[in-house]
Design an enzyme around this catalytic site. Structure first.
Site, PDB file in Angstrom:
ATOM      1  N   CYS A   1     -33.032 -20.539  10.791  1.00 55.30           N
ATOM      2  CA  CYS A   1     -32.991 -19.216  11.400  1.00 55.30           C
ATOM      3  C   CYS A   1     -31.688 -18.483  11.122  1.00 55.30           C
ATOM      4  O   CYS A   1     -30.623 -19.060  11.076  1.00 55.30           O
ATOM      5  CB  CYS A   1     -33.208 -19.356  12.889  1.00 55.30           C
ATOM      6  SG  CYS A   1     -32.158 -20.594  13.647  1.00 55.30           S
TER       7      CYS A   1
ATOM      8  N   GLU B   1     -36.379 -11.390  11.779  1.00 54.68           N
ATOM      9  CA  GLU B   1     -36.919 -12.159  10.664  1.00 54.68           C
ATOM     10  C   GLU B   1     -38.001 -13.132  11.087  1.00 54.68           C
ATOM     11  O   GLU B   1     -38.031 -13.612  12.224  1.00 54.68           O
ATOM     12  CB  GLU B   1     -35.820 -12.898   9.931  1.00 54.68           C
ATOM     13  CG  GLU B   1     -35.230 -14.043  10.691  1.00 54.68           C
ATOM     14  CD  GLU B   1     -34.095 -14.655   9.884  1.00 54.68           C
ATOM     15  OE1 GLU B   1     -34.207 -15.810   9.531  1.00 54.68           O
ATOM     16  OE2 GLU B   1     -33.124 -13.930   9.621  1.00 54.68           O
TER      17      GLU B   1
HETATM   18  N1  SAH Z   1     -33.158 -21.573  20.256  1.00 52.55           N
HETATM   19  C1  SAH Z   1     -34.222 -22.466  19.986  1.00 52.55           C
HETATM   20  C2  SAH Z   1     -35.132 -22.042  18.840  1.00 52.55           C
HETATM   21  C3  SAH Z   1     -34.505 -21.494  17.598  1.00 52.55           C
HETATM   22  S1  SAH Z   1     -33.703 -22.606  16.520  1.00 52.55           S
HETATM   23  C4  SAH Z   1     -33.698 -23.860  19.774  1.00 52.55           C
HETATM   24  O1  SAH Z   1     -32.489 -24.053  19.818  1.00 52.55           O
HETATM   25  O2  SAH Z   1     -34.476 -24.790  19.641  1.00 52.55           O
HETATM   26  C5  SAH Z   1     -34.982 -23.550  15.827  1.00 52.55           C
HETATM   27  C6  SAH Z   1     -34.502 -24.840  15.249  1.00 52.55           C
HETATM   28  O3  SAH Z   1     -33.765 -24.621  14.023  1.00 52.55           O
HETATM   29  C7  SAH Z   1     -33.575 -25.577  16.193  1.00 52.55           C
HETATM   30  O4  SAH Z   1     -33.890 -26.946  16.258  1.00 52.55           O
HETATM   31  C8  SAH Z   1     -32.243 -25.345  15.521  1.00 52.55           C
HETATM   32  O5  SAH Z   1     -31.319 -26.287  15.939  1.00 52.55           O
HETATM   33  C9  SAH Z   1     -32.607 -25.422  14.053  1.00 52.55           C
HETATM   34  N2  SAH Z   1     -31.558 -24.960  13.150  1.00 52.55           N
HETATM   35  C10 SAH Z   1     -30.558 -24.102  13.392  1.00 52.55           C
HETATM   36  N3  SAH Z   1     -29.731 -23.984  12.335  1.00 52.55           N
HETATM   37  C11 SAH Z   1     -30.231 -24.791  11.372  1.00 52.55           C
HETATM   38  C12 SAH Z   1     -29.824 -25.113  10.049  1.00 52.55           C
HETATM   39  N4  SAH Z   1     -28.756 -24.559   9.503  1.00 52.55           N
HETATM   40  N5  SAH Z   1     -30.576 -26.022   9.354  1.00 52.55           N
HETATM   41  C13 SAH Z   1     -31.682 -26.555   9.901  1.00 52.55           C
HETATM   42  N6  SAH Z   1     -32.126 -26.283  11.148  1.00 52.55           N
HETATM   43  C14 SAH Z   1     -31.396 -25.414  11.889  1.00 52.55           C
END
Ligand code: SAH
Length: 361
Positions: A346, A82
């Site tokens: 994500c 995605e």
């Molecule tokens: N693995 C990497 C990049 C992917 S996640 C990382 O951890 O940074 C990208 C961002 O989206 C991260 O800051 C993650 O914590 C956030 N994220 C994950 N789930 C989320 C949610 N339910 N609501 C908002 N942000 C979220």
């Protein structure tokens, strides 16, 4: 799209063909070789056979706002990935005020941001993130990462000739630094003036704190932005939320970040999801402010997109949290509905597709 036979097809062609083909693919964004009008017909036919350009995807629109779209791109092996297009409206007033000045381009610059994935699923299994819940399938190749940008760029070009992707964030599914080689290959390709030509300063990568990756990025010529998913101000809480914190403690992460800043002189953004009763208390804010009060550290508070397990902090709590940090001299921003309008966090799309494509009804 499948370009791995491209060099083979072009191997007996004059050198300038590569330049021509790159321009067609990554600057004109053709989606069919018949559009590559200046190539000889026989070559076009061979390319059509050997290097299909079609990108198979489903697009999901937010009926309410129409500003953001999400896509599931179907890959050669039947997996899907995605990617999200986040559109910020141009600030008309700002644009007008800046008419004729060099800053004008910048006033409209942040309009189209593409959020790309680096893996199918994610091995990190953070408790708040939907991606982890569906497990880890495999790394994406650099070509599959680039394909996500090409997909949106083609779509934007169809809408209007001068529409383009302005910003790239590696914040989709997966952990980019656990797929470092393909991630960096893709980032350099996206940055290359002969291909997608998106400035490094308009590109950001987010990591859960894989220090090896932070160190490697510090050594790259590419001046892209670095973001760290922090989400907690103590190792104890962080370990509960993010299993990866057992391996990478806050101290290790801050050491790697400080070295990165020393080497690059660039700001680093720390992402902090605001989850009700989990990490949003006054004590959390104070603890966090001690960690964050350093030059070139910037904290970004992210309204939590609820995925079932936790609740989002209220607006008032977020404001209060922000004030506490500001009062302590910390640079802090709040991410304005980055995706909550389209559930862009994500992993959520894939899950909802599995649950019957009902996302935006
Ligand atoms: N693995 C990497 C990049 C992917 S996640 C990382 O951890 O940074 C990208 C961002 O989206 C991260 O800051 C993650 O914590 C956030 N994220 C994950 N789930 C989320 C949610 N339910 N609501 C908002 N942000 C979220």
């Amino acid at each position: 799209m499948k370009l791995n036979n491209l060099s083979q097809v072009l191997k007996d062609q004059p050198k300038y063909r590569y330049v021509q083909v790159n321009k067609f693919l990554f600057q004109d964004y053709i989606s069919d070789w018949s559009e590559a009008s200046s190539l000889p017909k026989s070559l076009r036919e061979e390319l059509a056979l050997e290097c299909p350009l079609e990108i198979k995807a489903d697009i999901f629109e937010d009926q309410g706002r129409k500003l953001s779209k999400k896509a599931l791109i179907y890959l050669e092996d039947g997996e899907s990935v995605e990617t999200v297009l986040i559109r910020q409206k141009a600030d008309k007033k700002l644009e007008k005020d800046m008419e004729g000045s060099d800053a004008k381009a910048d006033a409209r610059a942040h309009r189209n941001t593409v959020c790309i994935s680096s893996q199918i699923g994610c091995p990190l299994d953070c408790s708040f993130c939907a991606t982890g819940q569906s497990g880890f399938k495999r790394n994406l190749s650099a070509e599959e990462i680039v394909e996500q940008v090409v997909f949106w760029q083609r779509l934007l070009k169809q809408e209007a000739k001068d529409e383009k992707v302005d910003n790239i964030v590696f914040m989709g599914m997966g952990e980019p630094f656990l797929n470092y080689n393909e991630f960096i290959k893709a980032a350099k390709f996206i940055n290359n003036p002969e291909t997608l030509n998106i400035g490094a300063r308009r590109m950001s990568v987010s990591t859960a704190g894989i220090t090896e990756g932070i160190k490697r990025l510090a050594g790259e010529k590419l001046q892209m932005n670095l973001a760290i998913s922090l989400h907690a101000s103590t190792d104890t809480l962080r370990r509960k939320l993010m299993p990866v914190a057992k391996k990478y403690e806050l101290e290790d992460i801050f050491r790697a970040v400080d070295d990165y800043i020393k080497k690059t002189g660039r700001r680093v953004m720390f992402e902090y999801l605001m989850m009700k009763g989990v990490n949003d208390s006054q004590a959390d804010a104070e603890e966090l402010s001690i960690l964050m009060r350093k030059p070139l550290y910037l904290i970004n508070l992210i309204p939590y997109n609820e995925t079932g397990r936790f609740q989002a902090s209220t607006r008032e709590t977020i404001d209060h949290f922000k004030n506490t940090l500001e009062k302590k001299g910390v640079s802090v921003t709040v991410r304005l509905s980055f995706g909550s309008d389209i559930s862009a966090a994500c992993g959520q799309l894939k899950r909802s597709v599995g649950a019957k494509k009902k996302m935006f009804d």
